[in-house]
Motif scaffolding. Structure first.
Motif, PDB file in Angstrom:
ATOM      1  N   ALA A   1       0.833  -1.209   0.000  1.00 54.61           N
ATOM      2  CA  ALA A   1       0.000   0.000   0.000  1.00 54.61           C
ATOM      3  C   ALA A   1       0.866   1.257   0.000  1.00 54.61           C
ATOM      4  CB  ALA A   1      -0.928  -0.006   1.221  1.00 54.61           C
ATOM      5  N   ALA A   2       1.983   1.224   0.727  1.00 52.94           N
ATOM      6  CA  ALA A   2       2.885   2.382   0.750  1.00 52.94           C
ATOM      7  C   ALA A   2       3.481   2.635  -0.634  1.00 52.94           C
ATOM      8  CB  ALA A   2       3.988   2.147   1.776  1.00 52.94           C
ATOM      9  N   VAL A   3       3.783   1.566  -1.367  1.00 52.05           N
ATOM     10  CA  VAL A   3       4.298   1.725  -2.723  1.00 52.05           C
ATOM     11  C   VAL A   3       3.240   2.347  -3.626  1.00 52.05           C
ATOM     12  CG1 VAL A   3       5.175   0.512  -4.755  1.00 52.05           C
ATOM     13  CG2 VAL A   3       5.917  -0.190  -2.479  1.00 52.05           C
ATOM     14  N   LEU A   4       2.003   1.877  -3.502  1.00 53.61           N
ATOM     15  CA  LEU A   4       0.926   2.409  -4.324  1.00 53.61           C
ATOM     16  C   LEU A   4       0.681   3.886  -4.043  1.00 53.61           C
ATOM     17  CD1 LEU A   4      -1.618  -0.560  -4.168  1.00 53.61           C
ATOM     18  CD2 LEU A   4      -0.576   0.369  -6.242  1.00 53.61           C
ATOM     19  N   ARG A   5       0.830   4.286  -2.797  1.00 48.42           N
ATOM     20  CA  ARG A   5       0.576   5.689  -2.450  1.00 48.42           C
ATOM     21  C   ARG A   5       1.715   6.599  -2.900  1.00 48.42           C
ATOM     22  NH1 ARG A   5      -2.067   3.630   2.413  1.00 48.42           N
ATOM     23  NH2 ARG A   5      -4.259   4.268   2.292  1.00 48.42           N
TER      24      ARG A   5
ATOM     25  N   LEU B   1      -2.344 -23.938   0.103  1.00 48.00           N
ATOM     26  CA  LEU B   1      -2.568 -23.487  -1.268  1.00 48.00           C
ATOM     27  C   LEU B   1      -3.067 -22.048  -1.305  1.00 48.00           C
ATOM     28  CD1 LEU B   1      -2.629 -24.177  -4.278  1.00 48.00           C
ATOM     29  CD2 LEU B   1      -4.970 -25.008  -3.962  1.00 48.00           C
ATOM     30  N   GLU B   2      -4.036 -21.720  -0.456  1.00 42.72           N
ATOM     31  CA  GLU B   2      -4.592 -20.354  -0.469  1.00 42.72           C
ATOM     32  C   GLU B   2      -3.594 -19.347   0.079  1.00 42.72           C
ATOM     33  OE1 GLU B   2      -8.083 -21.510   1.683  1.00 42.72           O
ATOM     34  OE2 GLU B   2      -9.370 -21.074  -0.041  1.00 42.72           O
ATOM     35  N   ALA B   3      -2.777 -19.756   1.060  1.00 51.07           N
ATOM     36  CA  ALA B   3      -1.721 -18.865   1.544  1.00 51.07           C
ATOM     37  C   ALA B   3      -0.720 -18.585   0.430  1.00 51.07           C
ATOM     38  CB  ALA B   3      -1.020 -19.494   2.748  1.00 51.07           C
ATOM     39  N   GLY B   4      -0.421 -19.614  -0.366  1.00 48.38           N
ATOM     40  CA  GLY B   4       0.454 -19.404  -1.516  1.00 48.38           C
ATOM     41  C   GLY B   4      -0.156 -18.452  -2.522  1.00 48.38           C
ATOM     42  N   ALA B   5      -1.489 -18.520  -2.682  1.00 49.07           N
ATOM     43  CA  ALA B   5      -2.167 -17.605  -3.595  1.00 49.07           C
ATOM     44  C   ALA B   5      -2.032 -16.159  -3.115  1.00 49.07           C
ATOM     45  CB  ALA B   5      -3.636 -17.985  -3.719  1.00 49.07           C
ATOM     46  N   VAL B   6      -2.051 -15.953  -1.796  1.00 46.88           N
ATOM     47  CA  VAL B   6      -1.850 -14.609  -1.249  1.00 46.88           C
ATOM     48  C   VAL B   6      -0.450 -14.106  -1.597  1.00 46.88           C
ATOM     49  CG1 VAL B   6      -1.673 -13.253   0.872  1.00 46.88           C
ATOM     50  CG2 VAL B   6      -3.517 -14.925   0.614  1.00 46.88           C
ATOM     51  N   VAL B   7       0.549 -14.976  -1.455  1.00 52.01           N
ATOM     52  CA  VAL B   7       1.922 -14.600  -1.786  1.00 52.01           C
ATOM     53  C   VAL B   7       2.037 -14.230  -3.265  1.00 52.01           C
ATOM     54  CG1 VAL B   7       4.301 -15.428  -1.961  1.00 52.01           C
ATOM     55  CG2 VAL B   7       2.927 -15.995   0.053  1.00 52.01           C
ATOM     56  N   VAL B   8       1.457 -15.053  -4.134  1.00 50.25           N
ATOM     57  CA  VAL B   8       1.520 -14.783  -5.573  1.00 50.25           C
ATOM     58  C   VAL B   8       0.871 -13.436  -5.889  1.00 50.25           C
ATOM     59  CG1 VAL B   8       0.701 -15.546  -7.834  1.00 50.25           C
ATOM     60  CG2 VAL B   8       1.636 -17.211  -6.224  1.00 50.25           C
ATOM     61  N   ALA B   9      -0.300 -13.168  -5.287  1.00 43.96           N
ATOM     62  CA  ALA B   9      -0.995 -11.902  -5.551  1.00 43.96           C
ATOM     63  C   ALA B   9      -0.145 -10.709  -5.108  1.00 43.96           C
ATOM     64  CB  ALA B   9      -2.339 -11.891  -4.839  1.00 43.96           C
ATOM     65  N   LEU B  10       0.470 -10.810  -3.917  1.00 45.80           N
ATOM     66  CA  LEU B  10       1.271  -9.705  -3.421  1.00 45.80           C
ATOM     67  C   LEU B  10       2.528  -9.505  -4.271  1.00 45.80           C
ATOM     68  CD1 LEU B  10       0.869 -10.306   0.406  1.00 45.80           C
ATOM     69  CD2 LEU B  10      -0.071  -8.410  -0.923  1.00 45.80           C
ATOM     70  N   ARG B  11       3.109 -10.585  -4.772  1.00 51.42           N
ATOM     71  CA  ARG B  11       4.260 -10.447  -5.659  1.00 51.42           C
ATOM     72  C   ARG B  11       3.865  -9.726  -6.944  1.00 51.42           C
ATOM     73  NH1 ARG B  11       6.860 -16.515  -4.876  1.00 51.42           N
ATOM     74  NH2 ARG B  11       8.383 -15.958  -3.253  1.00 51.42           N
ATOM     75  N   GLN B  12       2.674 -10.050  -7.480  1.00 51.72           N
ATOM     76  CA  GLN B  12       2.193  -9.343  -8.668  1.00 51.72           C
ATOM     77  C   GLN B  12       2.042  -7.854  -8.404  1.00 51.72           C
ATOM     78  OE1 GLN B  12      -1.202 -12.333  -9.496  1.00 51.72           O
ATOM     79  NE2 GLN B  12      -0.801 -11.419 -11.488  1.00 51.72           N
ATOM     80  N   LEU B  13       1.522  -7.543  -7.230  1.00 50.36           N
ATOM     81  CA  LEU B  13       1.309  -6.136  -6.893  1.00 50.36           C
ATOM     82  C   LEU B  13       2.625  -5.387  -6.799  1.00 50.36           C
ATOM     83  CD1 LEU B  13      -1.537  -6.503  -4.230  1.00 50.36           C
ATOM     84  CD2 LEU B  13      -1.757  -5.609  -6.552  1.00 50.36           C
ATOM     85  N   VAL B  14       3.622  -5.997  -6.146  1.00 53.55           N
ATOM     86  CA  VAL B  14       4.919  -5.337  -6.024  1.00 53.55           C
ATOM     87  C   VAL B  14       5.558  -5.138  -7.400  1.00 53.55           C
ATOM     88  CG1 VAL B  14       7.264  -5.555  -5.112  1.00 53.55           C
ATOM     89  CG2 VAL B  14       5.325  -6.214  -3.693  1.00 53.55           C
ATOM     90  N   ALA B  15       5.446  -6.146  -8.243  1.00 54.18           N
ATOM     91  CA  ALA B  15       6.073  -6.069  -9.562  1.00 54.18           C
ATOM     92  C   ALA B  15       5.443  -5.020 -10.453  1.00 54.18           C
ATOM     93  CB  ALA B  15       5.982  -7.440 -10.244  1.00 54.18           C
ATOM     94  N   THR B  16       4.140  -4.756 -10.254  1.00 54.25           N
ATOM     95  CA  THR B  16       3.410  -3.845 -11.144  1.00 54.25           C
ATOM     96  C   THR B  16       3.237  -2.459 -10.566  1.00 54.25           C
ATOM     97  OG1 THR B  16       2.192  -5.778 -11.906  1.00 54.25           O
ATOM     98  CG2 THR B  16       1.347  -3.649 -12.594  1.00 54.25           C
ATOM     99  N   ALA B  17       3.153  -2.359  -9.227  1.00 56.32           N
ATOM    100  CA  ALA B  17       2.858  -1.074  -8.590  1.00 56.32           C
ATOM    101  C   ALA B  17       3.966  -0.060  -8.838  1.00 56.32           C
ATOM    102  CB  ALA B  17       2.651  -1.262  -7.088  1.00 56.32           C
TER     103      ALA B  17
END
Length: 357
Positions: A297-301, A341-357
């Motif tokens: 969130a800090a990166v996005l802001r 599996l779902e915890a891994g999905a959280v990690v994948v989503a956050l990695r996408q956000l960092v890479a794109t934000a």
């Protein structure tokens, strides 16, 4: 640049920024100038122009739209709407008395105004029909000539003014991009707050924290289309090409991010709530997941005010927080916990956000 000239350049830059932040001001000035020029242009014509000169400024105001392409389209749609309204009035006036004719032209004109090809100019159909039926009843041919031709001439003047001083509405787009980044950051902070709660929220409480970012995502789609459209028939477009390209790319990236954040929020609503016996994260992962979300969130802001070094530091902190969460997930897998599996999905989503934000 010398120190003497710098204050002047700074003031000019501030003036341009102020105009960009308030695009309706320049548009109003162009509409006023176009109206005056249209009025002056028809004064020497005589005939219908002597009796109905006010329709030329009307056409000019209709034509001064947000972009040059919009201006041309609005002019054509406006003249088409006026012609359609005039046709309805002439047809109705030939067979129906005035009083019931008023009701009929308004009825038919309002229905015809919904024709999609007329766009926003469709509202002129019933107005045109009323003008022609009432004002033009005593001299129909002269009135139609004055109404349609003079309005068309005024619209041409409006298009010309817009072409000479074409708008580049990029500053409103920049503000919208900032608003979407803030909305995404607020969603991540709200999710992190739920994970840090003393008691795990139930599904209803999570739903209250799940923001609807779809309106902002739709606005992003409109921005991409506008960034492309604004370059058409615009001699200033080349000067702003790089900025417009970056804005369109940024908008598309934010559209993708909004989907990722929405999926992440949906995962927590479904799988990390007090109503479930088995949750996606659990007490061991909630803290690292919340820290990672807050760091993203800090990166996005961040809007780059602190410079490239400051932004790189924020991205590094977010990346480290996400990898810390990933390490904890990996430790649980090594400890024999299989339901990650779902915890891994959280990690994948956050990695996408960092890479794109």
């Amino acid at each position: 640049m010398s120190s003497t000239h710098r204050p002047v350049a700074d003031r000019l830059a501030q003036g341009r920024d102020a105009l960009a932040r308030h695009p309706r001001g320049p548009r109003a000035a162009k509409a006023a100038a176009a109206a005056v020029l249209a009025w002056l242009a028809v004064q020497p014509l005589g005939g219908a122009a002597d009796e109905y000169p006010y329709y030329a400024p009307l056409g000019a105001v209709i034509a001064v739209s947000s972009t040059v392409a919009d201006s041309v389209r609005a002019s054509l749609q406006g003249v088409a709407a006026i012609l359609l309204g005039a046709t309805i009035a002439v047809t109705v006036g030939a067979v129906v008395p005035v009083v019931p004719g008023l009701a009929l032209v308004v009825l038919l004109g309002t229905v015809a105004a919904g024709w999609w090809r007329l766009g926003e100019m469709g509202d002129w159909v019933p107005i045109s029909a009323l003008f022609v039926l009432i004002i033009g009843s005593s001299g129909l041919l002269d009135y139609l000539t004055g109404y349609v031709v003079l309005t068309g001439m005024g619209a041409a003047v409006g298009v010309l003014v817009n072409a000479v001083l074409p708008p580049m509405p990029l500053a409103p787009g920049d503000r919208e991009l900032s608003a979407v980044r803030e909305a995404l950051a607020a969603q991540l902070d709200d999710l992190a707050g739920g994970l840090r709660s003393d008691e795990l929220p139930n599904q209803e409480a999570w739903l209250e924290r799940h923001h609807d970012i779809r309106p902002q995502a739709r606005a992003m789609g409109l921005l991409v289309a506008q960034s492309t459209q604004v370059r058409r028939v615009n001699w200033r477009a080349r000067r702003w090409q790089d900025r417009a390209d970056r804005q369109a790319e940024h908008a598309r990236a934010l559209e993708r991010l909004s989907l990722v954040v929405d999926d992440l929020a949906g995962l927590l609503v479904r799988s990390e709530n007090a109503d479930r016996e088995v949750v996606a994260l659990g007490p061991r992962l909630r803290g690292p997941a919340a820290s990672a979300m807050e760091a993203v969130a800090a990166v996005l802001r961040d809007q780059g005010e602190g410079g490239e070094e400051s932004r790189s530091e924020l991205v590094g902190e977010a990346d480290a927080a996400v990898e810390e969460l990933a390490d904890v997930v990996a430790d649980r897998m090594r400890a024999g916990v299989t339901d990650v599996l779902e915890a891994g999905a959280v990690v994948v989503a956050l990695r996408q956000l960092v890479a794109t934000a």
